[in-house]
Scaffold this motif. Structure first.
Motif, short mmCIF file in Angstrom:
data_model
loop_
_atom_site.label_atom_id
_atom_site.label_comp_id
_atom_site.label_asym_id
_atom_site.label_seq_id
_atom_site.Cartn_x
_atom_site.Cartn_y
_atom_site.Cartn_z
N ALA A 1 0.84 -1.20 0.00
CA ALA A 1 0.00 0.00 0.00
C ALA A 1 0.87 1.25 0.00
CB ALA A 1 -0.90 0.01 1.23
N ASP A 2 2.03 1.15 0.62
CA ASP A 2 2.95 2.24 0.94
C ASP A 2 2.96 3.46 0.02
OD1 ASP A 2 3.97 0.35 -0.87
OD2 ASP A 2 5.93 0.17 0.06
N SER A 3 3.45 3.31 -1.19
CA SER A 3 3.67 4.50 -2.01
C SER A 3 2.37 5.07 -2.60
CB SER A 3 4.69 4.24 -3.12
OG SER A 3 4.39 3.05 -3.81
N PHE A 4 1.26 4.34 -2.48
CA PHE A 4 -0.03 4.93 -2.88
C PHE A 4 -0.25 6.23 -2.11
CE2 PHE A 4 -4.54 5.64 -2.25
CZ PHE A 4 -5.09 5.43 -3.51
N TYR A 5 -0.01 6.18 -0.80
CA TYR A 5 -0.22 7.36 0.04
C TYR A 5 0.87 8.41 -0.20
CZ TYR A 5 -3.54 4.16 2.11
OH TYR A 5 -4.59 3.29 2.27
N GLU A 6 2.09 7.91 -0.40
CA GLU A 6 3.22 8.81 -0.67
C GLU A 6 2.95 9.66 -1.91
OE1 GLU A 6 6.74 6.47 -1.24
OE2 GLU A 6 8.07 8.20 -1.42
N TYR A 7 2.37 9.03 -2.94
CA TYR A 7 2.16 9.75 -4.19
C TYR A 7 0.93 10.65 -4.14
CZ TYR A 7 6.10 8.12 -6.89
OH TYR A 7 7.37 7.93 -7.37
N LEU A 8 -0.01 10.38 -3.25
CA LEU A 8 -1.11 11.34 -3.08
C LEU A 8 -0.55 12.65 -2.57
CD1 LEU A 8 -4.13 9.40 -1.54
CD2 LEU A 8 -3.96 10.40 -3.83
N TRP A 9 0.31 12.55 -1.55
CA TRP A 9 0.91 13.78 -1.03
C TRP A 9 1.79 14.45 -2.10
CZ3 TRP A 9 -0.06 17.39 2.15
CH2 TRP A 9 0.92 18.35 2.43
N GLY A 10 2.56 13.62 -2.80
CA GLY A 10 3.41 14.17 -3.86
C GLY A 10 2.60 14.80 -4.99
N ARG B 1 -4.14 16.37 -2.52
CA ARG B 1 -3.90 16.82 -1.13
C ARG B 1 -5.08 16.45 -0.24
NH1 ARG B 1 -4.79 22.95 -0.37
NH2 ARG B 1 -6.85 22.10 -0.78
N ASP B 2 -6.28 16.71 -0.72
CA ASP B 2 -7.46 16.44 0.12
C ASP B 2 -7.65 14.93 0.31
OD1 ASP B 2 -7.69 19.12 0.20
OD2 ASP B 2 -9.38 19.27 -1.19
N TRP B 3 -7.39 14.16 -0.72
CA TRP B 3 -7.48 12.70 -0.59
C TRP B 3 -6.44 12.19 0.41
CZ3 TRP B 3 -7.64 11.92 -6.61
CH2 TRP B 3 -8.96 12.06 -7.05
N TYR B 4 -5.23 12.72 0.28
CA TYR B 4 -4.17 12.32 1.22
C TYR B 4 -4.63 12.58 2.66
CZ TYR B 4 -0.11 12.47 4.20
OH TYR B 4 0.74 12.27 5.26
N ARG B 5 -5.15 13.75 2.89
CA ARG B 5 -5.52 14.13 4.26
C ARG B 5 -6.69 13.30 4.79
NH1 ARG B 5 -4.29 20.62 3.79
NH2 ARG B 5 -2.10 20.41 4.37
#
Ligand code: DMJ
Length: 478
Positions: A263-272, A283-287
């Motif tokens: 799952a790891d980089s899925f979240y990393e790339y939302l922020w990126g 950004r909003d999805w990440y948060r």
């Protein structure tokens, strides 16, 4: 903007108030406590001398790669054999591509020129063979883009675009827009509809950069479409399961493993997607998703912060293992605004390094037993040290990064470079036989930059991909 900020603040409050009570009783971890009190932190030399040492260790491995496996994807340093990563019997010069921007920031200009020359004469993606879309994107597209940004070479940009165009069919042939896992580079045949979060959502940094450099929005467009499809599958708790079928758009499991792989980089790339590409929806999805992870998955065990695996529909605990790959999450949550959480999570991994010389692939964090005792020369601890140091300038990130570097040197250095370990538990640890391409891209770049004050890197404004590619922050050579 305000609403999204509120979500983060709220989640942090809930998190800090909630973890003491969550999940496990805080065990004392007696073995760890004993080892910790006996551990003497190494005395750290001046930063520039550590940087020089890192650079010279990089060269030790790089020269072995040139001597034994030049142009092949990777080097097996113990057996002194080449190794192909993507397609059996077919090389894409992976280690060269991985190393381009590291060579640049280290000022190894002759080596960089030799690498670009090799690629110019040999790199060809018109191959009747299939590649994993995720790996080809983060390693090759990202590496070629970072190489282009470092050198200005239009050839490297052309090759990045050529490869991305071949990978794009994995997205466009999918009924949901979530990419198939494999694609044949020549025929465009796709395979493996059951994928996972990391492979579904790790492309926006490379594709967003490509859209920016080429002016063609189709690349960033496919990344966004894939995200949209996955976000629509979240539970009422705002958690995601892990495996999904790209044809049916349905989960094939029910467990949120974040921040563990896959799952790891899925979240990393939302922020990126926000921090590098400027996409507010990312950004909003990440948060939104991060608030749920902190609420349902964060817990204290032995006084340390970890992330348990839970049922994505109910939040019920499922297991309590942590992958070494999850260590990157310390820097991600800190960058995303939850700095206290990120620093605490880094401290948890630093405690693991009081029991083992290098982080095992996976531990049961309730006992600190290594459930997978290998060490794949992975970069995630150094990655978090680097980013937390950039954020805080706290010297403890240099001290711990230095200790980590010394252990890697002590346990993994061989005559022909550096090798993975198959078991970190015995003394000395058992060695395997591979220098992964990402070691040239990531470990040595993070360790070098954290000590070097490189004039070719903007320490104030930068962004690195999950593969350590510098997609923002390269400065002209001087
Ligand atoms: C690298 O390819 C990348 O860091 C990726 O995100 C995870 N796996 C390896 C390193 O561990």
């Amino acid at each position: 903007m305000r609403r999204a900020r509120d979500v983060t603040a709220q989640s942090r409050r809930r998190f800090l108030g909630g973890i003491g009570a969550a999940g496990f009783a805080a065990g004392a971890l007696p073995e760890l406590t004993k080892a910790a009190s006996a551990a003497t932190p190494p005395e750290m030399p001046a930063a520039q001398s550590v940087a020089d040492d890192v650079r010279s260790e990089f060269l030790h491995a790089w020269r072995a790669y040139r001597r034994i496996a030049w142009g092949h994807d990777e080097l097996k340093p113990v057996s002194a054999q080449p190794h192909e990563f993507f397609v059996p019997g077919r090389s894409f010069g992976l280690s060269i591509v991985e190393a381009l921007d590291t060579l640049y920031v280290m000022g190894l200009d002759d080596e960089l020129a030799a690498g670009v020359d090799w690629l110019r004469s040999n790199l060809d993606f018109d191959v009747d063979g299939e590649v994993e879309v995720f790996e080809a994107t983060i390693r090759m597209v990202g590496g070629l883009l970072a190489g282009h940004l470092a050198t200005g070479s239009s050839f490297l940009l052309d090759r990045a675009r050529d490869l991305a165009d071949r990978l794009l069919v994995a997205f466009t042939k999918s009924p949901t827009g979530v990419p198939y896992r494999f694609v044949n580079l020549r025929t465009g045949a796709v395979r493996a509809p059951v994928t996972n979060l990391a492979e579904a959502g790790t492309s926006i940094l490379e594709f967003g950069t490509l859209s920016r450099l080429t002016g063609d929005a189709k690349y960033v467009g496919v990344s966004k479409k894939a995200y949209r499809a996955v976000l629509a599958m979240r539970s009422p708790l705002d958690l995601l399961a892990t495996h999904l079928d790209v044809e049916t758009g349905k989960w094939t499991d029910t467990i949120s493993v974040a921040p563990n792989p896959p799952a790891d980089s899925f979240y990393e790339y939302l922020w990126g997607g926000w921090a590098l590409v400027g996409d507010r929806e990312c950004r909003d999805w990440y948060r939104l998703l991060t608030a749920a992870i902190l609420k349902y998955q964060a817990e204290r065990s032995g006084g340390l912060l970890w992330f348990r695996q839970v049922d994505y529909r109910t939040g019920a605990p499922a297991s309590h293992v942590q992958s070494e790959l999850a260590c990157f999450y310390a820097e991600l949550v800190a960058q995303g605004g939850d700095r206290t959480v990120g620093e605490a999570y880094y401290d948890s991994w630093t405690r693991v390094l009081e029991k083992y010389p290098l982080p095992p692939e996976e531990i049961d964090y309730t006992t600190f037993d290594a459930t997978d005792p290998g060490y794949e020369l992975r970069p995630e601890y150094a990655n978090s040290a680097f980013d937390l140091w950039l954020l805080t300038r706290d010297d403890r990130y240099r001290t711990t990064a230095y200790a980590h570097f010394l252990q890697m040197k002590r346990c993994c250095r061989v005559e022909n470079g550096y090798t993975v370990l198959t078991d970190v538990r015995p003394a000395p640890p058992l060695q395997g036989d591979l220098t992964p391409g990402y070691w040239f891209a990531e470990n040595m770049k993070y360790l070098y930059l954290v000590f070097a004050s490189s004039p070719r890197f903007d320490y104030g404004r930068n962004y690195l991909s999950t593969e350590g590619k510098i997609l923002r922050g390269l400065l002209p050579a001087r």
